[in-house]
Design a protein around this motif. Structure first.
Motif, PDB file in Angstrom:
ATOM      1  N   GLU A 126       0.872  -1.170   0.000  1.00 56.69           N
ATOM      2  CA  GLU A 126       0.000   0.000   0.000  1.00 56.69           C
ATOM      3  C   GLU A 126       0.913   1.225   0.000  1.00 56.69           C
ATOM      4  O   GLU A 126       1.470   1.584   1.043  1.00 56.69           O
ATOM      5  N   PRO A 127       1.092   1.877  -1.147  1.00 57.20           N
ATOM      6  CA  PRO A 127       2.100   2.935  -1.253  1.00 57.20           C
ATOM      7  C   PRO A 127       1.770   4.162  -0.404  1.00 57.20           C
ATOM      8  O   PRO A 127       0.604   4.511  -0.207  1.00 57.20           O
ATOM      9  N   GLU A 128       2.827   4.795   0.096  1.00 53.91           N
ATOM     10  CA  GLU A 128       2.670   6.092   0.739  1.00 53.91           C
ATOM     11  C   GLU A 128       2.302   7.125  -0.321  1.00 53.91           C
ATOM     12  O   GLU A 128       2.559   6.939  -1.513  1.00 53.91           O
ATOM     13  N   GLU A 129       1.700   8.218   0.124  1.00 55.78           N
ATOM     14  CA  GLU A 129       1.231   9.243  -0.804  1.00 55.78           C
ATOM     15  C   GLU A 129       2.353   9.739  -1.720  1.00 55.78           C
ATOM     16  O   GLU A 129       2.152   9.937  -2.914  1.00 55.78           O
ATOM     17  N   GLU A 130       3.544   9.933  -1.159  1.00 55.27           N
ATOM     18  CA  GLU A 130       4.635  10.495  -1.943  1.00 55.27           C
ATOM     19  C   GLU A 130       5.139   9.549  -3.034  1.00 55.27           C
ATOM     20  O   GLU A 130       5.820   9.982  -3.969  1.00 55.27           O
ATOM     21  N   TYR A 131       4.788   8.249  -2.920  1.00 56.16           N
ATOM     22  CA  TYR A 131       5.241   7.272  -3.916  1.00 56.16           C
ATOM     23  C   TYR A 131       4.131   6.825  -4.862  1.00 56.16           C
ATOM     24  O   TYR A 131       4.401   6.079  -5.810  1.00 56.16           O
ATOM     25  N   LYS A 132       2.908   7.240  -4.612  1.00 59.90           N
ATOM     26  CA  LYS A 132       1.803   6.760  -5.443  1.00 59.90           C
ATOM     27  C   LYS A 132       1.989   7.123  -6.909  1.00 59.90           C
ATOM     28  O   LYS A 132       1.582   6.368  -7.805  1.00 59.90           O
ATOM     29  N   GLN A 133       2.592   8.266  -7.175  1.00 63.20           N
ATOM     30  CA  GLN A 133       2.818   8.655  -8.563  1.00 63.20           C
ATOM     31  C   GLN A 133       3.753   7.673  -9.258  1.00 63.20           C
ATOM     32  O   GLN A 133       3.615   7.408 -10.457  1.00 63.20           O
ATOM     33  N   GLN A 134       4.702   7.136  -8.493  1.00 67.37           N
ATOM     34  CA  GLN A 134       5.620   6.141  -9.063  1.00 67.37           C
ATOM     35  C   GLN A 134       4.879   4.865  -9.450  1.00 67.37           C
ATOM     36  O   GLN A 134       5.354   4.105 -10.296  1.00 67.37           O
ATOM     37  N   PHE A 135       3.734   4.633  -8.823  1.00 63.82           N
ATOM     38  CA  PHE A 135       2.955   3.423  -9.079  1.00 63.82           C
ATOM     39  C   PHE A 135       1.642   3.754  -9.792  1.00 63.82           C
ATOM     40  O   PHE A 135       0.633   3.066  -9.616  1.00 63.82           O
ATOM     41  N   ASN A 136       1.666   4.801 -10.592  1.00 65.33           N
ATOM     42  CA  ASN A 136       0.508   5.202 -11.400  1.00 65.33           C
ATOM     43  C   ASN A 136      -0.735   5.478 -10.544  1.00 65.33           C
ATOM     44  O   ASN A 136      -1.864   5.239 -10.976  1.00 65.33           O
ATOM     45  N   GLY A 137      -0.512   5.967  -9.339  1.00 65.88           N
ATOM     46  CA  GLY A 137      -1.620   6.344  -8.474  1.00 65.88           C
ATOM     47  C   GLY A 137      -2.365   5.190  -7.845  1.00 65.88           C
ATOM     48  O   GLY A 137      -3.443   5.386  -7.268  1.00 65.88           O
ATOM     49  N   ARG A 138      -1.824   4.001  -7.928  1.00 70.48           N
ATOM     50  CA  ARG A 138      -2.530   2.820  -7.415  1.00 70.48           C
ATOM     51  C   ARG A 138      -2.542   2.801  -5.887  1.00 70.48           C
ATOM     52  O   ARG A 138      -1.595   3.236  -5.231  1.00 70.48           O
ATOM     53  N   GLU A 139      -3.648   2.279  -5.326  1.00 67.64           N
ATOM     54  CA  GLU A 139      -3.782   2.151  -3.887  1.00 67.64           C
ATOM     55  C   GLU A 139      -3.116   0.884  -3.360  1.00 67.64           C
ATOM     56  O   GLU A 139      -2.725   0.818  -2.203  1.00 67.64           O
ATOM     57  N   SER A 140      -3.026  -0.148  -4.193  1.00 71.00           N
ATOM     58  CA  SER A 140      -2.406  -1.401  -3.783  1.00 71.00           C
ATOM     59  C   SER A 140      -1.794  -2.084  -4.988  1.00 71.00           C
ATOM     60  O   SER A 140      -2.260  -1.915  -6.115  1.00 71.00           O
ATOM     61  N   LEU A 141      -0.767  -2.849  -4.758  1.00 73.17           N
ATOM     62  CA  LEU A 141      -0.077  -3.552  -5.844  1.00 73.17           C
ATOM     63  C   LEU A 141       0.777  -4.657  -5.254  1.00 73.17           C
ATOM     64  O   LEU A 141       0.957  -4.738  -4.042  1.00 73.17           O
TER      65      LEU A 141
END
Length: 257
Positions: A115-130
């Motif tokens: 579950e990415p932190e807010e600052e890294y969500k852009q690195q994961f295309n805005g995904r909430e989980s992966l």
């Protein structure tokens, strides 16, 4: 003479009658004093009447465990990218593969839901989980010549038939140009989106001359938990001078369990 003897007998009887209660009183006082002394010395234990059974319980039988026991949190960790739920992990793998002058050693493996932190969500295309697969590796150029190989741009194809692309921007520097007799070590991250939900409406009752756009999300149920094996594909190394291949493409079979 007889009168004197009778008088003596009467006096003796009278004295005996007087002495009996006195001796009885003395004996009783002595007994009470002995009991009090024993109690003061701790030699007499209190009698258990049954009302204090809980107080007399064996201390070793009393549980010190808390009423509410927390669940096992060993598979919950926090990384710099966010919250991890580790599904499988292998340490000390230490399998080495060779291609040309390159020796690549897989040191450890980890499969986790992230579950990415807010600052890294852009690195994961805005995904909430992966799903994140972490491969710890060591890469060595055993030759004297400069060699180039890019494990951090490899592809991991798993038993779920979902390819995971490496994330060079997030991974450690374990690829690129290697000078002669050079070794690099670090972690390479492979990412797969595990977003659950409904797809955009791009597939129902599409009439002529209509174009629809949107994203399709494939519902992946506990993908990280189902990931058991895979093949890591890494392009062949090539010369740092003339870019000609100096080895074969690597196909590394990996077991996550």
């Amino acid at each position: 003479m007889n009168t004197d003897k009778k008088g003596d007998s009467v006096r003796k009887v009278f004295l005996s009658i007087l002495l009996v209660p006195i001796l009885t009183l003395i004996v009783a006082c002595t007994a009470e004093e002995d009991v009090g002394t024993q109690e003061a010395d701790g030699r007499t234990a209190p009698k258990n009447t049954g009302d204090n059974e809980e107080e007399l319980a064996n201390p070793s039988e009393v549980s010190n465990e808390p009423n509410n026991v927390e669940p096992n949190q060993d598979n919950k960790k926090t990384s710099e990218f966010g919250k991890l739920t580790i599904e499988s992990e292998q340490q000390d793998v230490n399998d080495t593969y060779e291609t040309g002058p390159i020796h690549l050693t897989i040191q450890s493996l980890q499969v986790a839901s992230l579950e990415p932190e807010e600052e890294y969500k852009q690195q994961f295309n805005g995904r909430e989980s992966l799903t994140m697969v972490t491969v710890q590796m060591e890469v060595e150029n055993t030759s004297e010549d400069p060699i180039r190989i890019d494990p951090s741009q490899g592809v991991l194809v798993t038993n779920t038939n979902k390819p995971l692309d490496a994330k060079p921007a997030l991974s450690d520097d374990v690829g690129g140009d290697f000078n002669g007799q050079t070794t690099k070590e670090g972690e390479v991250y492979f990412i797969l989106d595990t977003k659950l939900g409904l797809s955009a409406d791009i597939g129902q009752d599409v009439s002529g001359q209509v174009t629809e756009k949107g994203e399709v999300y494939f519902a992946i149920d506990s993908l990280a938990d189902n990931m058991k094996s895979g093949t890591l594909i890494i392009d062949a190394p090539h010369s740092g001078e003339n870019y000609s291949d100096v080895g074969e493409e690597l196909y590394i079979d990996i077991n996550f369990q």
